[in-house]
Design a protein around this motif. Structure first.
Motif, mmCIF file in Angstrom:
data_model
loop_
_atom_site.group_PDB
_atom_site.id
_atom_site.type_symbol
_atom_site.label_atom_id
_atom_site.label_comp_id
_atom_site.label_asym_id
_atom_site.label_seq_id
_atom_site.Cartn_x
_atom_site.Cartn_y
_atom_site.Cartn_z
ATOM 1 N N UNK A 192 47.803 86.700 -4.006
ATOM 2 C CA UNK A 192 47.604 86.747 -2.553
ATOM 3 C C UNK A 192 46.900 85.473 -2.065
ATOM 4 N N UNK A 193 45.909 85.052 -2.832
ATOM 5 C CA UNK A 193 45.156 83.842 -2.484
ATOM 6 C C UNK A 193 46.064 82.616 -2.518
ATOM 7 N N UNK A 194 46.977 82.557 -3.494
ATOM 8 C CA UNK A 194 47.926 81.439 -3.549
ATOM 9 C C UNK A 194 48.772 81.414 -2.280
ATOM 10 N N UNK A 195 49.189 82.592 -1.821
ATOM 11 C CA UNK A 195 49.937 82.673 -0.569
ATOM 12 C C UNK A 195 49.095 82.169 0.610
ATOM 13 N N UNK A 196 47.808 82.504 0.599
ATOM 14 C CA UNK A 196 46.921 82.025 1.671
ATOM 15 C C UNK A 196 46.838 80.496 1.689
ATOM 16 N N UNK A 197 46.753 79.918 0.501
ATOM 17 C CA UNK A 197 46.694 78.445 0.440
ATOM 18 C C UNK A 197 47.996 77.828 0.966
ATOM 19 N N UNK A 198 49.145 78.433 0.599
ATOM 20 C CA UNK A 198 50.429 77.916 1.104
ATOM 21 C C UNK A 198 50.451 78.007 2.635
ATOM 22 N N UNK A 199 49.899 79.099 3.158
ATOM 23 C CA UNK A 199 49.800 79.252 4.616
ATOM 24 C C UNK A 199 48.942 78.140 5.226
ATOM 25 N N UNK A 200 47.815 77.856 4.588
ATOM 26 C CA UNK A 200 46.956 76.757 5.072
ATOM 27 C C UNK A 200 47.736 75.437 5.119
ATOM 28 N N UNK A 201 48.496 75.174 4.054
ATOM 29 C CA UNK A 201 49.263 73.920 3.995
ATOM 30 C C UNK A 201 50.295 73.896 5.126
ATOM 31 N N UNK A 202 50.981 75.027 5.323
ATOM 32 C CA UNK A 202 51.996 75.092 6.388
ATOM 33 C C UNK A 202 51.352 74.829 7.755
ATOM 34 N N UNK A 203 50.169 75.385 7.979
ATOM 35 C CA UNK A 203 49.477 75.146 9.257
ATOM 36 C C UNK A 203 49.103 73.667 9.412
#
Lengths: 220, 220
Positions: A192-203
């Motif tokens: 889940x945390x890895x997904x959060x980091x990918x979200x941060x990068x996308x933002x």
């Protein structure tokens, strides 16, 4: 091409290379659990050393690019976004290491159950990571948008995984069943945390492209 | 004082104010669990909106400071460190929200056990957070060093908490006992993460002061 542009391209390449390393770390760490192959740990740990070193090199490159070229506007946003993405990538590597370390405990015991949802969640996260980096590489804000839309799916998979594991825990008096279930829960948490980091990068990519900060739009 | 110096002081003040908000969020989220007071959730959620907004303002301030003043050396390191610390603070706020959300489930049931190690771990983390921000505010690399040395203590407390909870889980056939134990495990995980963020901030302070990147020194 101007010297500055060449250096900016080189920075982008460094980040994409680092992202490749991190994607390999995620793949090896999940494979370790799914294929029950502890040898894959060393593939992850070797890459961790490399990403740690690369993080410092990229930060240093960014500081020099700013100090020597005094960029503004899009170029400055690109460089500061690169610094943030760099930091997210390094922490993603840490999560892969985390998964490996939990795996080393987990693999002391036989499989608790056939792993279906964990690989499914790992696949969804892997797509998010791949797309967020591709979006950065191509300055593609639309692709970055698709990453954001996938985060709910990953969170839902985590919810299902934890609910299933709770069932296992309820019907046992065996401590090793509990330990394995807890390990799998923490692995789901890391994914889940890895997904959060990918979200941060996308933002960051959307900010970089549009100069518009979309973080927290829902909550302000 | 030069206009630029006034603006740098203002940036520092903004970050310290944000850190105060985040520290309050951590305190309220842990108090919610320990005092069993769900009303504290809204104190956390209100501050989350404020930190989200402040994060964007601080990033914007940093970009303008770089673009308009073209700083180099210590000043540039200060600003890019501020951007990184800003991001860590916002994510710390997210962890406090996370603790609150777990608390909302946890408090549906009576206390599983008197909470002793969770408040102890929360106190240790709170000291790390406080000291990391104080180190930033005073540019005090020695104080930042003390933060790094406390991370192992926090990790050890987490290990003890999870071991204790496992005992509870082993001796029960009651699903609500399992749910409460899992909730407390995830709270311990969030506290550990808060300690990690404080460590990141401390490392940024050391880099800011000495211009030396101490991240990953052990692993390279």
């Amino acid at each position: 091409m101007r010297h500055f542009d060449l250096e900016m391209n080189d920075l982008k390449k460094k980040l994409v290379d680092m992202a490749t390393l991190v994607q390999e770390m995620i793949k090896f760490s999940v494979d370790e659990i799914v294929k029950r192959d502890l040898n894959l740990s060393k593939e992850v740990f070797n890459r961790e050393r490399e990403t740690n070193l690369t993080e410092i090199i990229i930060d240093d490159t960014c500081l020099k690019l700013i100090a020597l070229n005094q960029p503004v506007g899009t170029d400055l946003r690109f460089i500061t976004s690169a610094m943030r993405i760099n930091s997210d990538l390094e922490r993603m590597g840490d999560e892969a290491v985390n998964i490996c370390e939990i795996g080393e405990e987990l693999l002391k015991y036989p499989d608790l159950k056939p792993l279906i949802d964990i690989p499914k969640m790992a696949n969804a996260v892997t797509v998010m990571v791949k797309d967020s980096i591709e979006a950065f590489n191509l300055s593609d804000a639309d692709l970055a948008d698709t990453v954001l839309s996938k985060d709910d799916e990953v969170d839902e998979l985590k919810r299902i995984i934890i609910k299933d594991l709770l069932e296992f825990m309820t019907n046992t008096s065996d401590q090793t069943t509990l330990i394995r279930a807890i390990d799998l829960m923490f692995i789901a948490k890391s994914l889940e945390r890895l997904g959060d980091h990918a979200t941060n990068i996308a933002e960051d990519v959307i900010f970089m492209v549009h100069g518009k900060d979309i973080r927290h739009l829902k909550s302000i």
